[in-house]
Write a protein that holds these residues in place. Sequence first.
Motif, mmCIF file in Angstrom:
data_model
loop_
_atom_site.group_PDB
_atom_site.id
_atom_site.type_symbol
_atom_site.label_atom_id
_atom_site.label_comp_id
_atom_site.label_asym_id
_atom_site.label_seq_id
_atom_site.Cartn_x
_atom_site.Cartn_y
_atom_site.Cartn_z
ATOM 1 N N ALA A 69 0.828 -1.200 0.000
ATOM 2 C CA ALA A 69 0.000 0.000 0.000
ATOM 3 C C ALA A 69 0.867 1.257 0.000
ATOM 4 C CB ALA A 69 -0.941 -0.007 1.208
ATOM 5 N N ASP A 70 1.929 1.254 0.797
ATOM 6 C CA ASP A 70 2.822 2.415 0.855
ATOM 7 C C ASP A 70 3.510 2.658 -0.490
ATOM 8 O OD1 ASP A 70 2.132 2.805 3.504
ATOM 9 O OD2 ASP A 70 3.925 1.805 4.291
ATOM 10 N N ALA A 74 3.091 5.937 -2.721
ATOM 11 C CA ALA A 74 4.273 6.707 -3.140
ATOM 12 C C ALA A 74 4.259 6.914 -4.649
ATOM 13 C CB ALA A 74 5.550 5.992 -2.703
ATOM 14 N N GLN A 75 3.876 5.882 -5.393
ATOM 15 C CA GLN A 75 3.809 6.023 -6.840
ATOM 16 C C GLN A 75 2.715 7.016 -7.229
ATOM 17 O OE1 GLN A 75 4.512 2.673 -9.146
ATOM 18 N NE2 GLN A 75 4.012 3.673 -11.043
ATOM 19 N N ARG A 80 1.189 12.264 -9.306
ATOM 20 C CA ARG A 80 0.436 13.514 -9.178
ATOM 21 C C ARG A 80 1.355 14.702 -8.915
ATOM 22 N NH1 ARG A 80 -5.052 13.424 -8.420
ATOM 23 N NH2 ARG A 80 -4.810 15.367 -7.314
ATOM 24 N N GLY A 81 2.512 14.462 -8.316
ATOM 25 C CA GLY A 81 3.405 15.540 -7.940
ATOM 26 C C GLY A 81 4.219 16.106 -9.085
ATOM 27 N N GLN A 82 4.187 15.478 -10.242
ATOM 28 C CA GLN A 82 4.960 15.937 -11.385
ATOM 29 C C GLN A 82 4.247 17.094 -12.076
ATOM 30 O OE1 GLN A 82 7.941 14.933 -12.755
ATOM 31 N NE2 GLN A 82 8.266 13.783 -10.884
ATOM 32 N N GLY A 83 4.830 18.267 -12.022
ATOM 33 C CA GLY A 83 4.289 19.404 -12.759
ATOM 34 C C GLY A 83 2.941 19.863 -12.229
ATOM 35 N N ALA A 84 2.130 20.341 -13.150
ATOM 36 C CA ALA A 84 0.818 20.882 -12.809
ATOM 37 C C ALA A 84 -0.175 19.764 -12.510
ATOM 38 C CB ALA A 84 0.310 21.738 -13.968
ATOM 39 N N ASP A 85 -1.319 20.154 -11.977
ATOM 40 C CA ASP A 85 -2.343 19.152 -11.700
ATOM 41 C C ASP A 85 -2.896 18.621 -13.033
ATOM 42 O OD1 ASP A 85 -5.569 20.218 -11.709
ATOM 43 O OD2 ASP A 85 -4.005 21.715 -12.032
ATOM 44 N N GLN A 113 8.199 7.183 -17.676
ATOM 45 C CA GLN A 113 9.474 7.131 -16.969
ATOM 46 C C GLN A 113 9.265 7.017 -15.466
ATOM 47 O OE1 GLN A 113 11.548 10.653 -18.233
ATOM 48 N NE2 GLN A 113 12.421 9.656 -20.039
ATOM 49 N N LEU A 114 8.276 7.733 -14.976
ATOM 50 C CA LEU A 114 7.946 7.659 -13.552
ATOM 51 C C LEU A 114 7.557 6.235 -13.153
ATOM 52 C CD1 LEU A 114 5.772 10.690 -12.477
ATOM 53 C CD2 LEU A 114 7.590 9.631 -11.180
ATOM 54 N N VAL A 115 6.662 5.652 -13.940
ATOM 55 C CA VAL A 115 6.179 4.303 -13.635
ATOM 56 C C VAL A 115 7.302 3.284 -13.791
ATOM 57 C CG1 VAL A 115 4.580 2.495 -14.371
ATOM 58 C CG2 VAL A 115 3.788 4.838 -14.161
ATOM 59 N N GLN A 116 8.109 3.430 -14.820
ATOM 60 C CA GLN A 116 9.218 2.495 -15.002
ATOM 61 C C GLN A 116 10.224 2.599 -13.866
ATOM 62 O OE1 GLN A 116 10.620 3.358 -18.987
ATOM 63 N NE2 GLN A 116 9.567 1.546 -19.783
#
Length: 154
Positions: A69-70, A74-75, A80-85, A113-116
């Motif tokens: 779950a953690d 975190a993913q 969501r934390g990348q750039g704008a909403d 790239q984030l997911v990988q």
Amino acid sequence: MKPWIKKTLFTAFGATLVLGGLSACGSRDHHGRGWSDERVTEMRGKAIERISGKLDLNTAQQQKLAVLADELIAQRQAWRGQGADPRTQFKGLIAQDKFDRAGAQALLDQKAQLVQGAGPKVIAALADFYDSLNPEQQKQVREKLDKRHGWGRG
């Protein structure tokens, strides 16, 4: 990476991007509450309790579920934390009379790239949790997935 895996991942992420953009307006859950960090933490606890109860997990299994779950949270936060909403990002893609294909591709590449990058940790946590289950618990998980219901239904 094998070509079919790569195509599948990019297709999935493309669909996620489009659906995420279209649903960005619906940033509230069906009870009208937003998904703040506090709400995510609350739902994490409820999900762990519900899954633990349905599978009759022991303490070690619950700990592995909590790690999973953690990692998922975190993913989600990294996503969501990348750039704008997401709403702003999607609005940027349709701001002109033509869809910004290059912008959409760049956004997709960024998310992929984030997911990988985080994917191996999520896979490891999922594998550790699943492998800790006894055969009956694994069977319950497979049956639940076969029914296509979430843990909160059926």
